[in-house]
Design an enzyme around this catalytic site. Sequence first.
Site, PDB file in Angstrom:
ATOM      1  N   GLU A  62     -85.043 -43.023 -45.536  1.00 36.79           N
ATOM      2  CA  GLU A  62     -84.922 -41.565 -45.518  1.00 36.79           C
ATOM      3  C   GLU A  62     -85.583 -40.988 -46.769  1.00 36.79           C
ATOM      4  OE1 GLU A  62     -81.021 -39.626 -45.961  1.00 36.79           O
ATOM      5  OE2 GLU A  62     -81.594 -38.358 -44.262  1.00 36.79           O
ATOM      6  N   CYS A  97     -80.775 -33.644 -42.596  1.00 39.35           N
ATOM      7  CA  CYS A  97     -80.456 -34.991 -42.076  1.00 39.35           C
ATOM      8  C   CYS A  97     -81.143 -35.180 -40.750  1.00 39.35           C
ATOM      9  CB  CYS A  97     -78.971 -35.169 -41.829  1.00 39.35           C
ATOM     10  SG  CYS A  97     -77.941 -34.421 -43.010  1.00 39.35           S
TER      11      CYS A  97
HETATM   12  C1  UN1 Z   1     -78.174 -31.290 -41.730  1.00 42.01           C
HETATM   13  O1  UN1 Z   1     -79.358 -31.545 -41.682  1.00 42.01           O
HETATM   14  O2  UN1 Z   1     -77.460 -31.812 -42.583  1.00 42.01           O
HETATM   15  O3  UN1 Z   1     -79.424 -29.262 -36.382  1.00 42.01           O
HETATM   16  C2  UN1 Z   1     -77.523 -30.325 -40.814  1.00 42.01           C
HETATM   17  C3  UN1 Z   1     -79.763 -28.816 -37.470  1.00 42.01           C
HETATM   18  C4  UN1 Z   1     -78.847 -27.880 -38.210  1.00 42.01           C
HETATM   19  C5  UN1 Z   1     -77.857 -28.645 -39.005  1.00 42.01           C
HETATM   20  C6  UN1 Z   1     -78.493 -29.676 -39.884  1.00 42.01           C
HETATM   21  N1  UN1 Z   1     -78.179 -27.017 -37.283  1.00 42.01           N
HETATM   22  O4  UN1 Z   1     -80.834 -29.127 -37.982  1.00 42.01           O
END
Ligand code: UN1
Length: 517
Positions: A408, A306
Amino acid sequence: MAQAKKALAKNSLRRVQRTTRAAVKTYHNYIGGKWIPSESGEVFENINPADTEDVIGRFPLSTSADVNAAVNAAQGAFDGWRNTPAPRRAEILFRLGEILIRNKEKYTADMTREMGKVLTEAGGDVQEAIDCTYYTAGEGRRLHGFTTPAEMPDKFAMCVRQPVGLCGLITPWNFPMAIPSWKMIPALVCGNTLVIKPAEDTPLSTYNLVQACEEAGIPPGVVNLVTGYGENAGAAITNHPSLRLISFTGSTETGRIVASACAERNAICSLEMGGKNVIIVMEDADIDLAIEGALWGAFGTSGQRCTASSRIVVHKKVYKQFSNKLVERTRALRVGNGAAAKTDVGPVINADAVRKIMGYIDIGQNEDGATLAAGGKHLTKGEYARGYYIEPTVFTDVAPDMRIAQEEIFGPVTAVIPTKSLDEAVEIANGVRYGLSASIYTSDVNRAFRAMADMYTGIFYVNASTIGAEVHLPFGGTKATGNGHREAGTQVLDIFTEWKSIYVDYSGKLQRAQIDS
Ligand code: UN1
Protein backbone atom coordinates in the site's frame (compact mmCIF):
# COMPACT_ATOMS: atom_id res chain seq x y z
CA MET A 1 -22.01 23.73 -9.76
CA ALA A 2 -18.71 25.16 -11.04
CA GLN A 3 -19.81 28.58 -9.78
CA ALA A 4 -20.59 27.20 -6.33
CA LYS A 5 -17.19 25.49 -6.22
CA LYS A 6 -15.46 28.74 -7.17
CA ALA A 7 -17.34 30.73 -4.51
CA LEU A 8 -16.49 28.11 -1.90
CA ALA A 9 -12.84 28.16 -2.96
CA LYS A 10 -12.67 31.95 -2.76
CA ASN A 11 -14.23 32.02 0.71
CA SER A 12 -11.93 29.38 1.96
CA LEU A 13 -8.79 31.12 0.71
CA ARG A 14 -9.96 34.31 2.39
CA ARG A 15 -10.54 32.47 5.64
CA VAL A 16 -7.04 31.04 5.54
CA GLN A 17 -5.39 34.38 4.88
CA ARG A 18 -7.37 36.14 7.58
CA THR A 19 -6.62 33.52 10.17
CA THR A 20 -2.96 33.33 9.29
CA ARG A 21 -2.56 36.97 10.17
CA ALA A 22 -4.47 36.62 13.44
CA ALA A 23 -3.02 34.82 16.46
CA VAL A 24 -3.03 31.04 16.20
CA LYS A 25 -5.95 29.60 18.15
CA THR A 26 -5.37 27.12 20.95
CA TYR A 27 -7.95 24.31 21.05
CA HIS A 28 -8.84 22.08 24.00
CA ASN A 29 -9.82 18.53 24.76
CA TYR A 30 -13.48 17.89 25.54
CA ILE A 31 -13.82 15.88 28.74
CA GLY A 32 -16.93 15.50 30.87
CA GLY A 33 -18.66 18.32 28.98
CA LYS A 34 -15.80 20.81 29.52
CA TRP A 35 -13.23 22.17 27.08
CA ILE A 36 -9.92 21.83 28.90
CA PRO A 37 -6.19 21.79 28.08
CA SER A 38 -4.16 18.63 28.53
CA GLU A 39 -2.94 18.06 32.08
CA SER A 40 0.65 18.63 30.93
CA GLY A 41 -0.32 21.90 29.23
CA GLU A 42 1.63 20.82 26.16
CA VAL A 43 0.34 21.32 22.62
CA PHE A 44 1.15 20.37 19.05
CA GLU A 45 0.54 22.33 15.86
CA ASN A 46 -1.99 21.51 13.16
CA ILE A 47 -0.33 22.50 9.87
CA ASN A 48 -1.81 23.05 6.42
CA PRO A 49 -0.18 20.48 4.08
CA ALA A 50 -0.67 22.85 1.13
CA ASP A 51 1.30 25.59 2.91
CA THR A 52 3.32 24.63 5.94
CA GLU A 53 3.59 28.24 7.10
CA ASP A 54 -0.13 28.23 7.72
CA VAL A 55 -0.56 27.05 11.32
CA ILE A 56 -4.23 26.18 11.76
CA GLY A 57 -4.23 25.74 15.51
CA ARG A 58 -2.57 24.33 18.58
CA PHE A 59 -4.10 21.18 20.05
CA PRO A 60 -3.53 19.41 23.38
CA LEU A 61 -0.68 16.91 23.36
CA SER A 62 -2.55 14.49 25.57
CA THR A 63 -1.09 11.75 27.72
CA SER A 64 -2.49 8.87 29.72
CA ALA A 65 -3.58 11.33 32.45
CA ASP A 66 -5.96 13.01 29.97
CA VAL A 67 -7.16 9.65 28.67
CA ASN A 68 -7.86 8.53 32.26
CA ALA A 69 -9.90 11.66 32.88
CA ALA A 70 -11.84 11.10 29.64
CA VAL A 71 -12.52 7.45 30.49
CA ASN A 72 -13.70 8.45 33.98
CA ALA A 73 -16.09 10.94 32.41
CA ALA A 74 -17.36 8.28 29.99
CA GLN A 75 -17.85 5.90 32.93
CA GLY A 76 -19.80 8.52 34.90
CA ALA A 77 -22.11 9.21 31.96
CA PHE A 78 -22.70 5.61 30.90
CA ASP A 79 -25.71 4.63 33.03
CA GLY A 80 -27.56 7.84 32.25
CA TRP A 81 -26.99 7.45 28.51
CA ARG A 82 -27.73 3.73 28.24
CA ASN A 83 -30.95 4.27 30.19
CA THR A 84 -32.01 7.10 27.88
CA PRO A 85 -34.52 5.48 25.48
CA ALA A 86 -32.92 4.89 22.10
CA PRO A 87 -35.50 7.05 20.23
CA ARG A 88 -34.56 9.96 22.56
CA ARG A 89 -30.85 9.38 21.90
CA ALA A 90 -31.66 9.41 18.20
CA GLU A 91 -33.52 12.75 18.47
CA ILE A 92 -30.29 14.34 19.65
CA LEU A 93 -28.44 12.74 16.76
CA PHE A 94 -30.97 14.08 14.24
CA ARG A 95 -30.30 17.53 15.72
CA LEU A 96 -26.61 16.85 15.20
CA GLY A 97 -27.35 16.11 11.54
CA GLU A 98 -29.04 19.52 11.18
CA ILE A 99 -26.04 21.27 12.75
CA LEU A 100 -23.66 19.50 10.37
CA ILE A 101 -25.76 20.59 7.39
CA ARG A 102 -25.85 24.18 8.63
CA ASN A 103 -22.05 24.29 9.02
CA LYS A 104 -21.13 22.21 5.98
CA GLU A 105 -19.32 25.03 4.17
CA LYS A 106 -17.19 25.97 7.19
CA TYR A 107 -16.35 22.35 8.02
CA THR A 108 -15.43 21.73 4.39
CA ALA A 109 -13.03 24.69 4.29
CA ASP A 110 -11.50 23.65 7.65
CA MET A 111 -11.00 20.14 6.34
CA THR A 112 -9.32 21.16 3.10
CA ARG A 113 -7.06 23.42 5.09
CA GLU A 114 -5.90 20.73 7.52
CA MET A 115 -6.06 17.65 5.29
CA GLY A 116 -5.34 19.03 1.83
CA LYS A 117 -7.99 17.36 -0.30
CA VAL A 118 -9.85 19.53 -2.81
CA LEU A 119 -12.96 21.31 -1.59
CA THR A 120 -15.45 19.16 -3.50
CA GLU A 121 -14.00 16.06 -1.87
CA ALA A 122 -13.85 17.63 1.59
CA GLY A 123 -17.51 18.53 1.06
CA GLY A 124 -18.13 14.87 0.25
CA ASP A 125 -16.44 13.86 3.51
CA VAL A 126 -18.70 16.18 5.53
CA GLN A 127 -21.69 14.91 3.53
CA GLU A 128 -20.75 11.33 4.40
CA ALA A 129 -20.86 12.31 8.10
CA ILE A 130 -24.30 13.87 7.54
CA ASP A 131 -25.55 10.77 5.71
CA CYS A 132 -24.16 8.53 8.43
CA THR A 133 -25.80 10.62 11.14
CA TYR A 134 -29.27 10.56 9.56
CA TYR A 135 -29.12 6.94 8.49
CA THR A 136 -27.78 5.61 11.77
CA ALA A 137 -29.95 7.82 13.98
CA GLY A 138 -32.91 6.02 12.38
CA GLU A 139 -31.73 2.95 14.28
CA GLY A 140 -33.02 4.63 17.45
CA ARG A 141 -36.45 3.39 16.43
CA ARG A 142 -35.23 -0.01 15.22
CA LEU A 143 -32.21 -1.63 16.91
CA HIS A 144 -34.02 -4.84 16.14
CA GLY A 145 -33.59 -7.94 18.19
CA PHE A 146 -35.68 -11.05 17.65
CA THR A 147 -38.02 -13.53 19.27
CA THR A 148 -37.87 -17.25 18.64
CA PRO A 149 -39.80 -20.30 19.92
CA ALA A 150 -38.58 -21.91 23.12
CA GLU A 151 -38.09 -25.67 23.44
CA MET A 152 -40.67 -26.06 26.19
CA PRO A 153 -44.26 -24.98 26.73
CA ASP A 154 -45.04 -21.75 28.55
CA LYS A 155 -41.61 -20.40 27.91
CA PHE A 156 -40.68 -17.35 25.83
CA ALA A 157 -37.33 -16.69 24.13
CA MET A 158 -35.95 -13.45 22.73
CA CYS A 159 -32.73 -11.67 21.99
CA VAL A 160 -31.95 -7.98 22.51
CA ARG A 161 -28.97 -5.76 21.75
CA GLN A 162 -27.22 -4.12 24.69
CA PRO A 163 -24.53 -1.43 24.48
CA VAL A 164 -21.01 -2.77 24.89
CA GLY A 165 -20.11 0.01 27.35
CA LEU A 166 -17.20 2.43 27.08
CA CYS A 167 -15.63 2.71 23.61
CA GLY A 168 -12.21 3.98 22.53
CA LEU A 169 -12.16 5.27 18.96
CA ILE A 170 -8.94 5.97 17.06
CA THR A 171 -9.38 7.58 13.66
CA PRO A 172 -7.21 8.48 10.64
CA TRP A 173 -6.52 11.76 8.84
CA ASN A 174 -7.76 10.88 5.34
CA PHE A 175 -11.49 11.08 6.16
CA PRO A 176 -11.30 13.27 9.26
CA MET A 177 -15.04 13.76 9.74
CA ALA A 178 -16.63 10.82 7.89
CA ILE A 179 -14.67 8.08 9.66
CA PRO A 180 -15.15 9.53 13.17
CA SER A 181 -18.89 9.70 12.37
CA TRP A 182 -18.90 6.03 11.22
CA LYS A 183 -17.75 5.11 14.71
CA MET A 184 -19.31 7.77 16.95
CA ILE A 185 -22.87 7.78 15.64
CA PRO A 186 -23.51 4.03 15.90
CA ALA A 187 -21.72 3.93 19.27
CA LEU A 188 -24.04 6.67 20.53
CA VAL A 189 -27.34 5.44 19.14
CA CYS A 190 -26.62 2.04 20.71
CA GLY A 191 -26.17 3.66 24.16
CA ASN A 192 -22.38 3.59 24.55
CA THR A 193 -20.19 6.40 25.82
CA LEU A 194 -16.88 7.10 24.15
CA VAL A 195 -13.42 8.62 24.02
CA ILE A 196 -12.19 9.58 20.57
CA LYS A 197 -8.65 10.40 19.48
CA PRO A 198 -8.37 11.78 15.95
CA ALA A 199 -5.13 11.62 13.96
CA GLU A 200 -2.65 14.33 14.94
CA ASP A 201 -2.60 15.65 11.36
CA THR A 202 -6.31 16.50 11.29
CA PRO A 203 -7.75 17.15 14.76
CA LEU A 204 -9.90 20.14 13.72
CA SER A 205 -12.52 18.22 11.71
CA THR A 206 -13.17 15.86 14.62
CA TYR A 207 -13.15 18.84 17.00
CA ASN A 208 -15.88 20.37 14.79
CA LEU A 209 -17.89 17.16 14.96
CA VAL A 210 -17.57 16.94 18.75
CA GLN A 211 -18.48 20.59 19.17
CA ALA A 212 -21.59 19.92 17.07
CA CYS A 213 -22.42 16.99 19.40
CA GLU A 214 -22.26 19.38 22.35
CA GLU A 215 -24.50 21.89 20.58
CA ALA A 216 -26.97 19.12 19.69
CA GLY A 217 -27.37 18.36 23.40
CA ILE A 218 -25.40 15.16 23.93
CA PRO A 219 -24.98 15.08 27.73
CA PRO A 220 -21.59 15.77 29.35
CA GLY A 221 -19.28 12.75 29.49
CA VAL A 222 -21.02 10.81 26.72
CA VAL A 223 -18.60 12.04 24.04
CA ASN A 224 -15.02 12.86 25.05
CA LEU A 225 -12.31 14.16 22.74
CA VAL A 226 -8.61 13.73 23.44
CA THR A 227 -6.10 14.92 20.84
CA GLY A 228 -2.49 13.84 20.54
CA TYR A 229 -0.17 11.20 19.17
CA GLY A 230 -0.55 7.46 18.85
CA GLU A 231 2.46 6.62 21.05
CA ASN A 232 0.97 8.30 24.11
CA ALA A 233 -2.74 9.17 23.82
CA GLY A 234 -3.49 6.37 21.33
CA ALA A 235 -1.64 3.74 23.34
CA ALA A 236 -3.32 4.91 26.57
CA ILE A 237 -6.72 4.38 24.93
CA THR A 238 -5.80 1.01 23.48
CA ASN A 239 -4.54 -0.26 26.82
CA HIS A 240 -7.15 1.26 29.12
CA PRO A 241 -8.78 -1.55 31.13
CA SER A 242 -12.17 0.22 31.29
CA LEU A 243 -12.57 0.59 27.54
CA ARG A 244 -14.54 -2.47 26.51
CA LEU A 245 -14.13 -1.82 22.82
CA ILE A 246 -11.44 -0.31 20.62
CA SER A 247 -12.37 0.69 17.09
CA PHE A 248 -9.37 1.60 14.96
CA THR A 249 -8.93 2.74 11.36
CA GLY A 250 -5.37 3.12 10.09
CA SER A 251 -2.40 1.09 8.92
CA THR A 252 -2.28 -2.70 9.08
CA GLU A 253 0.94 -2.44 11.11
CA THR A 254 -0.59 -0.26 13.85
CA GLY A 255 -3.80 -2.30 13.70
CA ARG A 256 -1.83 -5.39 14.64
CA ILE A 257 -0.45 -3.64 17.74
CA VAL A 258 -3.97 -2.53 18.69
CA ALA A 259 -5.32 -6.05 18.17
CA SER A 260 -2.61 -7.62 20.35
CA ALA A 261 -3.22 -5.15 23.15
CA CYS A 262 -6.96 -5.85 22.99
CA ALA A 263 -6.37 -9.60 22.99
CA GLU A 264 -4.33 -9.26 26.19
CA ARG A 265 -7.26 -7.74 28.05
CA ASN A 266 -10.21 -9.37 26.24
CA ALA A 267 -11.43 -6.13 24.73
CA ILE A 268 -13.57 -6.12 21.60
CA CYS A 269 -11.47 -4.88 18.72
CA SER A 270 -12.71 -3.66 15.36
CA LEU A 271 -10.13 -2.83 12.71
CA GLU A 272 -10.26 -1.15 9.30
CA MET A 273 -6.82 -1.14 7.70
CA GLY A 274 -4.97 -1.15 4.41
CA GLY A 275 -5.96 -1.83 0.84
CA LYS A 276 -4.38 -2.57 -2.54
CA ASN A 277 -7.49 -2.16 -4.59
CA VAL A 278 -7.86 -3.09 -8.20
CA ILE A 279 -9.73 -2.07 -11.31
CA ILE A 280 -9.99 -4.79 -13.98
CA VAL A 281 -10.48 -3.45 -17.51
CA MET A 282 -11.63 -6.06 -20.03
CA GLU A 283 -11.31 -5.71 -23.82
CA ASP A 284 -15.09 -5.19 -24.14
CA ALA A 285 -15.12 -2.27 -21.67
CA ASP A 286 -16.12 1.32 -22.41
CA ILE A 287 -12.52 2.55 -22.31
CA ASP A 288 -13.33 6.22 -21.81
CA LEU A 289 -15.51 5.35 -18.85
CA ALA A 290 -12.75 3.14 -17.43
CA ILE A 291 -10.27 6.01 -17.80
CA GLU A 292 -12.58 8.33 -15.85
CA GLY A 293 -12.91 5.70 -13.13
CA ALA A 294 -9.17 5.07 -12.99
CA LEU A 295 -8.31 8.79 -12.67
CA TRP A 296 -10.94 9.32 -9.99
CA GLY A 297 -10.01 6.18 -8.07
CA ALA A 298 -6.23 6.58 -8.31
CA PHE A 299 -5.84 10.32 -7.80
CA GLY A 300 -8.94 11.44 -5.89
CA THR A 301 -7.84 12.47 -2.36
CA SER A 302 -4.31 12.27 -3.87
CA GLY A 303 -4.63 8.49 -3.67
CA GLN A 304 -4.88 8.66 0.11
CA ARG A 305 -7.93 6.45 0.48
CA CYS A 306 -7.98 2.88 1.77
CA THR A 307 -10.15 2.27 -1.29
CA ALA A 308 -7.83 3.99 -3.81
CA SER A 309 -7.39 2.30 -7.21
CA SER A 310 -3.70 1.55 -6.85
CA ARG A 311 -3.68 -1.28 -9.43
CA ILE A 312 -5.29 -1.41 -12.86
CA VAL A 313 -5.27 -4.78 -14.57
CA VAL A 314 -5.93 -4.30 -18.28
CA HIS A 315 -6.61 -6.84 -21.04
CA LYS A 316 -3.78 -6.99 -23.59
CA LYS A 317 -6.12 -6.17 -26.48
CA VAL A 318 -6.83 -2.69 -25.07
CA TYR A 319 -3.69 -2.28 -22.96
CA LYS A 320 -1.88 0.20 -25.24
CA GLN A 321 -4.99 2.25 -25.92
CA PHE A 322 -5.88 2.38 -22.22
CA SER A 323 -2.35 3.13 -20.99
CA ASN A 324 -1.77 5.90 -23.53
CA LYS A 325 -5.03 7.62 -22.64
CA LEU A 326 -4.44 7.23 -18.93
CA VAL A 327 -0.98 8.72 -19.19
CA GLU A 328 -2.21 11.65 -21.29
CA ARG A 329 -5.07 12.43 -18.92
CA THR A 330 -2.87 12.02 -15.83
CA ARG A 331 -0.35 14.54 -17.16
CA ALA A 332 -3.17 17.05 -17.64
CA LEU A 333 -4.25 16.91 -13.99
CA ARG A 334 -3.59 20.13 -12.15
CA VAL A 335 -1.76 19.72 -8.84
CA GLY A 336 -2.18 22.51 -6.28
CA ASN A 337 -3.73 23.84 -3.13
CA GLY A 338 -7.01 22.00 -2.57
CA ALA A 339 -8.68 25.30 -1.67
CA ALA A 340 -8.22 26.63 -5.23
CA ALA A 341 -11.08 25.88 -7.62
CA LYS A 342 -8.78 24.87 -10.49
CA THR A 343 -6.99 22.16 -8.51
CA ASP A 344 -7.61 18.51 -9.39
CA VAL A 345 -5.11 16.90 -7.02
CA GLY A 346 -4.16 18.41 -3.65
CA PRO A 347 -1.03 17.85 -1.54
CA VAL A 348 -0.27 14.71 0.43
CA ILE A 349 -0.58 14.87 4.18
CA ASN A 350 2.95 15.44 5.53
CA ALA A 351 6.69 15.07 5.08
CA ASP A 352 6.66 11.40 6.11
CA ALA A 353 4.10 10.70 3.41
CA VAL A 354 6.31 12.43 0.82
CA ARG A 355 9.25 10.27 1.90
CA LYS A 356 7.23 7.06 1.76
CA ILE A 357 5.56 7.78 -1.59
CA MET A 358 8.77 9.00 -3.24
CA GLY A 359 10.47 5.89 -1.85
CA TYR A 360 7.93 3.73 -3.68
CA ILE A 361 8.34 5.73 -6.90
CA ASP A 362 12.04 4.99 -6.61
CA ILE A 363 11.41 1.32 -5.96
CA GLY A 364 9.06 1.17 -8.97
CA GLN A 365 11.76 2.54 -11.25
CA ASN A 366 14.84 0.86 -9.88
CA GLU A 367 14.17 -2.22 -7.83
CA ASP A 368 10.99 -3.28 -9.66
CA GLY A 369 11.99 -2.08 -13.12
CA ALA A 370 8.53 -0.94 -14.23
CA THR A 371 8.07 1.95 -16.69
CA LEU A 372 7.44 5.35 -15.12
CA ALA A 373 4.96 6.63 -17.72
CA ALA A 374 3.58 9.77 -16.04
CA GLY A 375 4.49 11.96 -13.08
CA GLY A 376 6.97 10.71 -10.52
CA LYS A 377 8.24 14.05 -9.24
CA HIS A 378 8.15 15.67 -5.85
CA LEU A 379 7.16 19.27 -6.68
CA THR A 380 9.13 21.76 -4.64
CA LYS A 381 9.37 25.00 -6.59
CA GLY A 382 7.23 28.14 -6.91
CA GLU A 383 3.67 27.65 -5.68
CA TYR A 384 4.68 24.18 -4.42
CA ALA A 385 7.60 25.32 -2.28
CA ARG A 386 5.72 25.35 1.03
CA GLY A 387 3.57 22.24 0.61
CA TYR A 388 3.77 18.47 0.18
CA TYR A 389 3.10 18.01 -3.51
CA ILE A 390 3.69 14.91 -5.61
CA GLU A 391 2.76 14.54 -9.26
CA PRO A 392 0.05 12.00 -10.09
CA THR A 393 2.10 9.00 -11.15
CA VAL A 394 1.42 6.08 -13.49
CA PHE A 395 3.63 3.02 -13.78
CA THR A 396 3.03 0.78 -16.78
CA ASP A 397 4.30 -2.73 -17.61
CA VAL A 398 4.02 -3.62 -13.97
CA ALA A 399 4.28 -7.29 -12.98
CA PRO A 400 1.84 -8.49 -10.33
CA ASP A 401 4.54 -9.45 -7.83
CA MET A 402 6.43 -6.14 -7.93
CA ARG A 403 6.44 -4.22 -4.66
CA ILE A 404 4.53 -1.30 -6.21
CA ALA A 405 1.81 -3.82 -7.13
CA GLN A 406 1.76 -5.47 -3.72
CA GLU A 407 2.28 -2.83 -1.02
CA GLU A 408 0.00 0.00 0.00
CA ILE A 409 1.56 3.29 -1.13
CA PHE A 410 -1.25 5.61 0.04
CA GLY A 411 -0.40 8.33 -2.45
CA PRO A 412 -1.08 9.41 -6.04
CA VAL A 413 0.56 6.37 -7.65
CA THR A 414 -1.06 3.63 -9.68
CA ALA A 415 0.32 0.50 -11.36
CA VAL A 416 -0.99 -0.71 -14.72
CA ILE A 417 -0.65 -4.47 -15.19
CA PRO A 418 -1.33 -6.30 -18.49
CA THR A 419 -3.38 -9.50 -18.52
CA LYS A 420 -4.47 -12.04 -21.12
CA SER A 421 -7.79 -13.26 -19.68
CA LEU A 422 -10.45 -12.69 -17.07
CA ASP A 423 -9.29 -15.73 -15.09
CA GLU A 424 -5.76 -14.39 -14.95
CA ALA A 425 -7.01 -10.89 -14.10
CA VAL A 426 -8.97 -12.22 -11.13
CA GLU A 427 -5.99 -14.23 -9.95
CA ILE A 428 -3.77 -11.12 -10.11
CA ALA A 429 -6.46 -9.03 -8.47
CA ASN A 430 -6.80 -11.45 -5.55
CA GLY A 431 -3.03 -11.93 -5.29
CA VAL A 432 -2.35 -9.34 -2.60
CA ARG A 433 -2.50 -9.45 1.20
CA TYR A 434 -5.42 -6.98 1.33
CA GLY A 435 -9.09 -7.37 0.38
CA LEU A 436 -10.96 -4.08 0.55
CA SER A 437 -12.32 -2.97 -2.83
CA ALA A 438 -12.26 -4.21 -6.43
CA SER A 439 -13.99 -3.30 -9.67
CA ILE A 440 -14.45 -4.50 -13.23
CA TYR A 441 -15.18 -2.57 -16.41
CA THR A 442 -16.89 -4.82 -18.96
CA SER A 443 -19.98 -4.82 -21.13
CA ASP A 444 -20.47 -8.57 -20.62
CA VAL A 445 -22.83 -9.29 -17.74
CA ASN A 446 -21.51 -12.84 -17.37
CA ARG A 447 -17.97 -11.58 -16.86
CA ALA A 448 -19.17 -8.99 -14.38
CA PHE A 449 -20.91 -11.66 -12.30
CA ARG A 450 -17.97 -14.06 -12.64
CA ALA A 451 -15.58 -11.45 -11.23
CA MET A 452 -18.10 -10.44 -8.56
CA ALA A 453 -18.30 -14.04 -7.38
CA ASP A 454 -14.56 -14.70 -7.46
CA MET A 455 -13.09 -11.48 -6.02
CA TYR A 456 -12.43 -11.99 -2.31
CA THR A 457 -12.97 -8.39 -1.20
CA GLY A 458 -15.44 -6.61 1.06
CA ILE A 459 -16.55 -4.20 -1.68
CA PHE A 460 -17.03 -4.78 -5.40
CA TYR A 461 -18.08 -2.42 -8.21
CA VAL A 462 -19.19 -3.01 -11.79
CA ASN A 463 -18.40 -0.28 -14.33
CA ALA A 464 -17.41 2.08 -11.52
CA SER A 465 -14.20 2.87 -9.68
CA THR A 466 -13.03 1.30 -6.40
CA ILE A 467 -14.00 4.36 -4.34
CA GLY A 468 -17.41 5.77 -3.48
CA ALA A 469 -18.90 3.53 -0.79
CA GLU A 470 -22.28 4.68 0.57
CA VAL A 471 -23.10 4.73 4.29
CA HIS A 472 -26.07 2.36 4.27
CA LEU A 473 -23.99 -0.55 2.98
CA PRO A 474 -21.40 -2.34 5.11
CA PHE A 475 -17.82 -1.08 4.69
CA GLY A 476 -14.74 -3.19 5.30
CA GLY A 477 -12.54 -5.84 3.82
CA THR A 478 -11.09 -9.33 3.95
CA LYS A 479 -7.57 -10.58 4.77
CA ALA A 480 -5.13 -7.93 6.09
CA THR A 481 -7.72 -5.18 5.57
CA GLY A 482 -9.76 -6.06 8.62
CA ASN A 483 -10.60 -8.52 11.35
CA GLY A 484 -14.03 -9.58 10.23
CA HIS A 485 -16.10 -6.56 11.25
CA ARG A 486 -18.01 -4.16 9.02
CA GLU A 487 -18.63 -0.49 9.67
CA ALA A 488 -21.63 1.44 8.28
CA GLY A 489 -24.89 -0.20 7.21
CA THR A 490 -26.85 -1.95 9.94
CA GLN A 491 -23.92 -4.36 10.25
CA VAL A 492 -22.05 -1.79 12.36
CA LEU A 493 -24.56 -2.46 15.14
CA ASP A 494 -22.85 -5.81 15.63
CA ILE A 495 -19.68 -3.93 16.61
CA PHE A 496 -21.30 -1.53 19.06
CA THR A 497 -23.76 -3.91 20.76
CA GLU A 498 -23.57 -7.30 22.36
CA TRP A 499 -26.44 -9.76 22.23
CA LYS A 500 -28.38 -10.70 25.32
CA SER A 501 -30.50 -13.88 25.06
CA ILE A 502 -33.50 -13.80 27.39
CA TYR A 503 -35.70 -16.73 28.48
CA VAL A 504 -38.99 -16.12 30.31
CA ASP A 505 -40.51 -19.24 31.86
CA TYR A 506 -44.15 -18.65 32.79
CA SER A 507 -45.03 -22.32 33.47
CA GLY A 508 -44.61 -21.89 37.22
CA LYS A 509 -42.50 -25.04 37.46
CA LEU A 510 -38.92 -26.17 36.90
CA GLN A 511 -38.41 -26.98 33.20
CA ARG A 512 -34.99 -28.36 32.40
CA ALA A 513 -33.66 -27.50 28.95
CA GLN A 514 -32.34 -30.47 26.96
CA ILE A 515 -33.82 -32.85 29.58
CA ASP A 516 -37.58 -32.27 30.03
CA SER A 517 -39.51 -32.35 26.79
C1 UN1 B 1 -11.22 5.34 3.34
O1 UN1 B 1 -10.59 5.35 2.30
O2 UN1 B 1 -10.64 5.17 4.41
O3 UN1 B 1 -15.59 4.67 -0.50
C2 UN1 B 1 -12.68 5.56 3.39
C3 UN1 B 1 -14.89 5.66 -0.29
C4 UN1 B 1 -15.27 6.61 0.80
C5 UN1 B 1 -14.73 6.15 2.10
C6 UN1 B 1 -13.27 5.85 2.05
N1 UN1 B 1 -16.70 6.74 0.87
O4 UN1 B 1 -13.88 5.88 -0.95
